[in-house]
Design a protein around this motif. Structure first.
Motif, PDB file in Angstrom:
ATOM      1  N   UNK A 159       0.828  -1.197   0.000  1.00 48.35           N
ATOM      2  CA  UNK A 159       0.000   0.000   0.000  1.00 48.35           C
ATOM      3  C   UNK A 159       0.868   1.255   0.000  1.00 48.35           C
ATOM      4  N   UNK A 160       0.209   2.401  -0.194  1.00 51.01           N
ATOM      5  CA  UNK A 160       0.891   3.685  -0.183  1.00 51.01           C
ATOM      6  C   UNK A 160       0.104   4.675   0.683  1.00 51.01           C
ATOM      7  N   UNK A 161       0.767   5.713   1.211  1.00 47.03           N
ATOM      8  CA  UNK A 161       0.039   6.731   1.987  1.00 47.03           C
ATOM      9  C   UNK A 161      -1.098   7.346   1.184  1.00 47.03           C
ATOM     10  N   UNK A 162      -2.198   7.629   1.872  1.00 36.50           N
ATOM     11  CA  UNK A 162      -3.406   8.227   1.283  1.00 36.50           C
ATOM     12  C   UNK A 162      -4.201   7.249   0.419  1.00 36.50           C
ATOM     13  N   UNK A 163      -3.739   6.011   0.331  1.00 39.24           N
ATOM     14  CA  UNK A 163      -4.469   5.038  -0.469  1.00 39.24           C
ATOM     15  C   UNK A 163      -5.715   4.559   0.268  1.00 39.24           C
ATOM     16  N   UNK A 164      -6.815   4.419  -0.474  1.00 35.38           N
ATOM     17  CA  UNK A 164      -8.061   3.919   0.112  1.00 35.38           C
ATOM     18  C   UNK A 164      -7.977   2.410   0.286  1.00 35.38           C
ATOM     19  N   UNK A 165      -8.351   1.948   1.458  1.00 38.18           N
ATOM     20  CA  UNK A 165      -8.342   0.515   1.756  1.00 38.18           C
ATOM     21  C   UNK A 165      -9.641   0.158   2.466  1.00 38.18           C
ATOM     22  N   UNK A 166      -9.882  -1.118   2.569  1.00 38.92           N
ATOM     23  CA  UNK A 166     -11.051  -1.600   3.288  1.00 38.92           C
ATOM     24  C   UNK A 166     -10.682  -2.767   4.170  1.00 38.92           C
ATOM     25  N   UNK A 167     -11.473  -2.992   5.193  1.00 39.78           N
ATOM     26  CA  UNK A 167     -11.256  -4.125   6.097  1.00 39.78           C
ATOM     27  C   UNK A 167     -11.919  -5.360   5.507  1.00 39.78           C
ATOM     28  N   UNK A 168     -11.128  -6.403   5.267  1.00 37.25           N
ATOM     29  CA  UNK A 168     -11.680  -7.639   4.722  1.00 37.25           C
ATOM     30  C   UNK A 168     -12.669  -8.281   5.688  1.00 37.25           C
ATOM     31  N   UNK A 169     -12.291  -8.245   6.957  1.00 35.50           N
ATOM     32  CA  UNK A 169     -13.078  -8.856   8.020  1.00 35.50           C
ATOM     33  C   UNK A 169     -13.105  -7.895   9.198  1.00 35.50           C
ATOM     34  N   UNK A 170     -13.827  -8.238  10.243  1.00 33.37           N
ATOM     35  CA  UNK A 170     -13.753  -7.451  11.476  1.00 33.37           C
ATOM     36  C   UNK A 170     -12.301  -7.431  11.939  1.00 33.37           C
ATOM     37  N   UNK A 171     -11.738  -6.243  12.065  1.00 32.90           N
ATOM     38  CA  UNK A 171     -10.294  -6.072  12.194  1.00 32.90           C
ATOM     39  C   UNK A 171      -9.911  -5.397  13.504  1.00 32.90           C
TER      40      UNK A 171
END
Length: 552
Positions: free
Chosen positions: A447-459
């Motif tokens: 990943x990179x700074x400011x990149x949008x990510x999501x939680x695959x599972x309850x994290x």
């Protein structure tokens, strides 16, 4: 010896040997009595070699060796670790029970497991991704058996986390030992924290300096208290205080004014209290009139300098300054009870009670941590004077200080207890010493700074990179987040890669395996209208209208 036994001439007599055996031996040209002697002597030789092997130092890691020494005269069993001072890999640190200086207890073996593969600021005092491989450990110093509170000072991962007792006037008691970044070791004398030399300097428009009234202790009236990441998950204060969150360039240890440790104000909290403590931050907490002054002085983005200093006095009377500053640039440190050996001179305490003992000692070549079993017929334990005699005669040590003994005495190698704790089981303690080696840093570039990510599972979200740090919140499955800027993004620790992520509910560190990149097709928009240009000029404007679409 084996060769000698095989070539020496056998005796002629076969008296006492069965006729069947004698006939077999004669047919093979071997004298029966000789064979009996050979077998007996061979067995003895094997036992001797086995004994020699047991009595030799065994490598357990680079520059780290172990030996179990049986002292039959007393009798006593001693379990000894030694660190080669010439080997740049072998180092040691202080472990904190459950990472809660405010009061907690944990088994040394459990601390050992937690500490293994965590980040350390080695060798320059800055967190750069270097990890620690735990190899061995011993229990630490005295503690409050009820609350688990610390009784003396300590430094862990470069952070000064609990103050040494001021002007401890009991003769022959050192403040504690220390291990510096240059791998030198020392035992401190009587110390004193001078108010004017323990300060926080806010270098904003107000340019204000505050004297530090305490470190990782309960808030006092009209006072300034510092809280480090080892105190707890948060400061535990009420809403009457003002608190400032400062991101530090490196761990805040003991240093002089000329080498103040720098940081930047990240947040100013008014009437909130109970501030979370990130792994790389220091919290300045103020009560009473000082709370208002702190709010006036601290602004987000301001530069800050922190100084925690000590003056050293002679050990015998605590009245004469030594002019030395041994604790500066210290990586790890822990309090000690009896400074039983100093520069080759034994301090005599005249105690007559034998107990299990844990101690450290050193000379020009080695640093030792060792445990002596006690309170049994097999191993009686030692008095402090016997401990100093053992350190001089068996280890050839020149300096030494005792740690907590009794039922706390425990020595661990690779998660296995080597001695026999006198309680009959391992006792929970407040701190311990871990010995190991630094491991080369590793980073992921997923990943990179400011990149949008999501939680695959309850994290789970942690206060630092790795589940060694406090778990303070959770992000629900499919939660959207954004990678934050941090020098340790993607760092490997505790067997995983970690990223600092901002979710709507929390900002903290998340395991890479629980994150996924958000794709453009996560946004369901359609173009419904484009307006005409506003005017026929070199610069004109048009309006694009987008509409959300339902996911198909």
């Amino acid at each position: 010896l084996f060769f000698f036994l095989m070539i020496r001439r056998p005796p002629r007599s076969t008296q006492g040997v069965s006729s069947a055996a004698s006939d077999v031996y004669k047919r093979q040209g071997i004298n029966a009595e000789y064979m009996g002697i050979l077998m007996r002597d061979t067995t003895f030789c094997i036992l001797c070699l086995f004994c020699v092997a047991l009595c030799q130092w065994k490598p357990v890691g680079p520059g780290i060796e172990y030996i179990h020494e049986r002292i039959t005269a007393d009798p006593n069993d001693a379990f000894i670790l030694r660190i080669d001072r010439k080997n740049p890999q072998a180092i040691f640190d202080t472990m904190v029970a459950k990472e809660k200086v405010k009061g907690a207890r944990e088994k040394t073996t459990a601390m050992f497991k937690r500490y293994d593969d965590t980040l350390i600021p080695w060798p320059k005092g800055e967190m750069d991704g270097t990890r620690f491989k735990a190899i061995a450990a011993v229990n630490g110093y005295y503690f409050d058996m009820v609350t688990g509170g610390w009784i003396s000072g300590g430094i862990s991962k470069g952070w000064y986390l609990h103050r040494f007792e001021d002007m401890h006037k009991k003769s022959g008691f050192g403040s504690g030992y220390g291990f510096r970044y240059d791998r030198s070791v020392f035992i401190g004398k009587c110390v004193h924290h001078t108010k004017t030399k323990n300060i926080v300097h806010f270098k904003g428009s107000q340019d204000t300096t505050f004297e530090i009234g305490g470190l990782n202790v309960k808030m006092k009236n009209d006072s300034i208290i510092l809280y480090t990441p080892q105190f707890d998950i948060s400061t535990g204060t009420d809403k009457t205080v003002a608190e400032v969150v400062i991101q530090m360039e490196k761990p805040v240890g003991i240093t002089s004014n000329e080498k103040a440790i720098k940081g930047v104000v990240k947040e100013v909290r008014k009437e909130k209290g109970n501030s979370p403590i990130p792994f790389d931050c220091l919290i300045v907490s103020a009560s009473g009139n000082k709370a208002n002054k702190l709010l006036e002085a601290a602004k987000v983005g301001d530069n800050v300098e922190v100084v925690e200093d000590m003056e050293e006095y002679d050990e015998a009377t605590c009245s004469k300054k030594t002019g030395e500053f041994p604790f500066e640039n210290t990586f790890s440190s822990l309090g000690g009870a009896y400074h039983y050996l100093s520069g080759g001179h034994r301090h005599i305490y005249k105690d007559t009670t034998r107990h299990p003992r844990t101690a450290m000692a050193y000379n020009a070549h080695y640093i030792y941590f060792f445990v002596v079993d006690g309170r049994t017929a097999k191993s009686r334990g030692m008095t402090i004077d016997e401990l100093s005699t053992f350190a001089v005669k068996h280890l050839e040590a020149t300096d030494g200080i005792a740690l907590d003994g009794g039922g706390s005495s425990t020595l661990v190698i690779d998660d296995k207890i080597m001695n026999h704790p006198s309680d009959g089981h391992e006792r929970t303690v407040t701190n311990a010493v871990v010995i190991g080696i630094p491991v080369e840093k590793q980073f992921s570039t997923k990943f990179k700074p400011e990149q949008a990510v999501g939680a695959k599972v309850a994290t789970k979200v942690y206060s630092g990179p790795g589940n060694f740090y406090e778990h303070f919140g959770d992000a629900a499955a499919n939660s959207k987040g954004k990678i934050q800027t941090h020098s340790l993004n993607g760092v490997k620790a505790k067997g995983a890669f970690w990223w600092k992520v901002h979710f709507d509910s929390h900002t903290g560190w998340v395991n890479e395996k629980d994150l996924q990149q958000k794709q453009c097709n996560d946004f369901y928009l359609s173009l419904i209208h484009i307006s005409e240009p506003t005017r026929p000029e070199r610069i004109s404007y048009a309006v694009f209208c987008l509409k959300k679409k339902k996911k198909i």
